[in-house]
Design an enzyme around this catalytic site. Structure first.
Site, PDB file in Angstrom:
ATOM      1  N   HIS A 271      92.533 100.374  51.191  1.00 41.12           N
ATOM      2  CA  HIS A 271      93.386  99.269  50.740  1.00 41.12           C
ATOM      3  C   HIS A 271      94.755  99.794  50.299  1.00 41.12           C
ATOM      4  O   HIS A 271      95.792  99.219  50.614  1.00 41.12           O
ATOM      5  CB  HIS A 271      92.767  98.561  49.528  1.00 41.12           C
ATOM      6  CG  HIS A 271      91.452  97.906  49.783  1.00 41.12           C
ATOM      7  ND1 HIS A 271      90.280  98.354  49.213  1.00 41.12           N
ATOM      8  CD2 HIS A 271      91.112  96.816  50.512  1.00 41.12           C
ATOM      9  CE1 HIS A 271      89.272  97.575  49.576  1.00 41.12           C
ATOM     10  NE2 HIS A 271      89.752  96.635  50.369  1.00 41.12           N
TER      11      HIS A 271
ATOM     12  N   LYS B  62      90.276  99.300  60.442  1.00 35.15           N
ATOM     13  CA  LYS B  62      88.854  99.379  60.095  1.00 35.15           C
ATOM     14  C   LYS B  62      88.159  98.103  60.567  1.00 35.15           C
ATOM     15  O   LYS B  62      87.055  98.126  61.084  1.00 35.15           O
ATOM     16  CB  LYS B  62      88.721  99.539  58.575  1.00 35.15           C
ATOM     17  CG  LYS B  62      87.385  99.178  57.984  1.00 35.15           C
ATOM     18  CD  LYS B  62      86.456 100.343  58.045  1.00 35.15           C
ATOM     19  CE  LYS B  62      85.030 100.031  57.689  1.00 35.15           C
ATOM     20  NZ  LYS B  62      84.767  98.901  56.868  1.00 35.15           N
TER      21      LYS B  62
ATOM     22  N   ARG C 177      81.887  98.279  50.648  1.00 37.07           N
ATOM     23  CA  ARG C 177      80.416  98.227  50.779  1.00 37.07           C
ATOM     24  C   ARG C 177      79.771  99.611  50.719  1.00 37.07           C
ATOM     25  O   ARG C 177      78.551  99.696  50.590  1.00 37.07           O
ATOM     26  CB  ARG C 177      80.016  97.509  52.076  1.00 37.07           C
ATOM     27  CG  ARG C 177      80.294  96.011  52.030  1.00 37.07           C
ATOM     28  CD  ARG C 177      79.627  95.251  53.170  1.00 37.07           C
ATOM     29  NE  ARG C 177      79.642  93.820  52.939  1.00 37.07           N
ATOM     30  CZ  ARG C 177      80.547  92.982  53.448  1.00 37.07           C
ATOM     31  NH1 ARG C 177      81.509  93.436  54.213  1.00 37.07           N
ATOM     32  NH2 ARG C 177      80.497  91.683  53.172  1.00 37.07           N
TER      33      ARG C 177
HETATM   34  P1  AMP Z   1      88.598  93.867  52.457  1.00 41.65           P
HETATM   35  O1  AMP Z   1      88.881  94.001  50.996  1.00 41.65           O
HETATM   36  O2  AMP Z   1      87.378  94.585  52.902  1.00 41.65           O
HETATM   37  O3  AMP Z   1      88.702  92.445  52.943  1.00 41.65           O
HETATM   38  O4  AMP Z   1      89.781  94.639  53.179  1.00 41.65           O
HETATM   39  C1  AMP Z   1      91.131  94.296  52.960  1.00 41.65           C
HETATM   40  C2  AMP Z   1      92.001  95.025  53.941  1.00 41.65           C
HETATM   41  O5  AMP Z   1      91.829  96.440  53.796  1.00 41.65           O
HETATM   42  C3  AMP Z   1      91.661  94.700  55.401  1.00 41.65           C
HETATM   43  O6  AMP Z   1      92.856  94.583  56.160  1.00 41.65           O
HETATM   44  C4  AMP Z   1      90.853  95.898  55.817  1.00 41.65           C
HETATM   45  O7  AMP Z   1      90.884  96.152  57.206  1.00 41.65           O
HETATM   46  C5  AMP Z   1      91.554  97.009  55.052  1.00 41.65           C
HETATM   47  N1  AMP Z   1      90.688  98.180  54.933  1.00 41.65           N
HETATM   48  C6  AMP Z   1      89.421  98.216  54.434  1.00 41.65           C
HETATM   49  N2  AMP Z   1      88.919  99.465  54.547  1.00 41.65           N
HETATM   50  C7  AMP Z   1      89.883 100.235  55.132  1.00 41.65           C
HETATM   51  C8  AMP Z   1      89.963 101.606  55.522  1.00 41.65           C
HETATM   52  N3  AMP Z   1      88.961 102.443  55.344  1.00 41.65           N
HETATM   53  N4  AMP Z   1      91.127 102.034  56.093  1.00 41.65           N
HETATM   54  C9  AMP Z   1      92.161 101.184  56.290  1.00 41.65           C
HETATM   55  N5  AMP Z   1      92.132  99.877  55.938  1.00 41.65           N
HETATM   56  C10 AMP Z   1      91.024  99.406  55.381  1.00 41.65           C
END
Ligand code: AMP
Length: 279
Positions: free
Chosen positions: A36, A148, A186
């Site tokens: 993030h 991701k 997760r």
């Molecule tokens: P989430 O909180 O899981 O909805 O993710 C929010 C944003 O962070 C989304 O655009 C995801 O693709 C990005 N994101 C989550 N994990 C990663 C990672 N390991 N590397 C790069 N971006 C990520």
């Protein structure tokens, strides 16, 4: 860094963005990690103003999924964001985003129904709907999203283009742990044995890339080698596919831009990962 907790406040701000300033937006569900934060960093480097949202979107979780147990720690998230040049953190409530009698949903056909969409019916409908609402509220020029969630980027790019929104997505590379596991909120569900097993996703990708670099183009061979790694680690394949990076349609012969994309269950935890075959 200012906290915004109501839709009215967010709208009042975004209606007055100056035309000559670039507004960057990073939507998240919180429990922030370096993945993030890499998006936050990219936004602060490329934009004049950066808004990060933290909202666990109930509509993208299926009935038997982990909405109630999804990890959260707002205090820590705000602490982490405070060391970046973030201007606003938008933290709407579920009641404000989906008031009683909420009726309107966004469906990006086809591309939402394959891969994760096939295993998680309705997931991308929830994602597309909340992101359209957030884009309307925040009115950004650029939205920073991680590769991701490769399918999510493809679905949302299609939505923004189909609906003639001016906001563009900036896809950002996957951030991994030192041993290769793609960072994810997760991953907190993993420990001991399952944390070790979880390495099978990046190992399977590594194997396919290695075979590709040795000249193998037949998807069946790549698939067989990747599947063996998952199975040997006692994990359960949801899907492993080799797809065109924009249409997400399966290919039979690998090309340089072919994307390997997979979802695997390790214990009770469903993990995803992906990579372009040629590094
Ligand atoms: P989430 O909180 O899981 O909805 O993710 C929010 C944003 O962070 C989304 O655009 C995801 O693709 C990005 N994101 C989550 N994990 C990663 C990672 N390991 N590397 C790069 N971006 C990520």
């Amino acid at each position: 860094m200012q906290l915004i907790q109501t839709l009215q406040e967010m709208q009042a701000l975004s209606q007055n963005w100056q035309k000559d300033k670039t507004i960057g937006f990073v939507p998240t569900m919180g429990f922030l990690h370096e993945g993030h934060l890499s998006l936050v960093e990219a936004s602060t480097l490329q934009c004049d103003t950066t808004i990060v949202s933290i909202f666990i979107n109930p509509s993208q979780f299926g009935a038997n999924e982990d909405l109630s147990s999804y990890p959260r720690n707002m205090e820590r998230d705000l602490q982490l964001l405070s060391s970046y040049k973030v201007d606003y953190v938008f933290i709407p409530t579920a009641e404000d985003i989906y008031p009683q009698f909420y009726r309107t949903w966004v469906n990006v056909e086809g591309i939402s129904e394959v891969l994760c969409g096939a295993s998680r019916p309705g997931h991308f409908r929830g994602v597309a709907t909340v992101v359209l609402k957030l884009v309307n509220l925040v009115n950004p020029d650029l939205m920073f999203m991680g590769e991701k969630d490769f399918q999510q980027v493809a679905v949302l790019k299609t939505m923004l283009s189909d609906l003639n929104l001016h906001c563009k997505i900036v896809p950002c590379p996957i951030i991994r742990e030192a041993d290769g596991l793609a960072m994810s909120s997760r991953n907190t569900y993993l420990s001991g044995e399952t944390r070790q097993q979880a390495l099978c996703l990046s190992k399977a990708i590594h194997k396919a890339k290695q075979l590709y670099s040795q000249g193998i183009r037949d998807i069946k061979i790549l698939l067989q080698a990747a599947s063996k790694i998952i199975v040997d680690n006692n994990a359960e394949i949801d899907y492993i596919q080799f797809v065109h990076p924009e249409t997400l349609l399966p290919v039979e012969i690998a090309e340089t831009d072919t994307r390997m994309i997979l979802a695997v269950k390790v214990g009770k935890t469903r993990l995803i990962d992906n990579a372009q075959l040629r590094a």
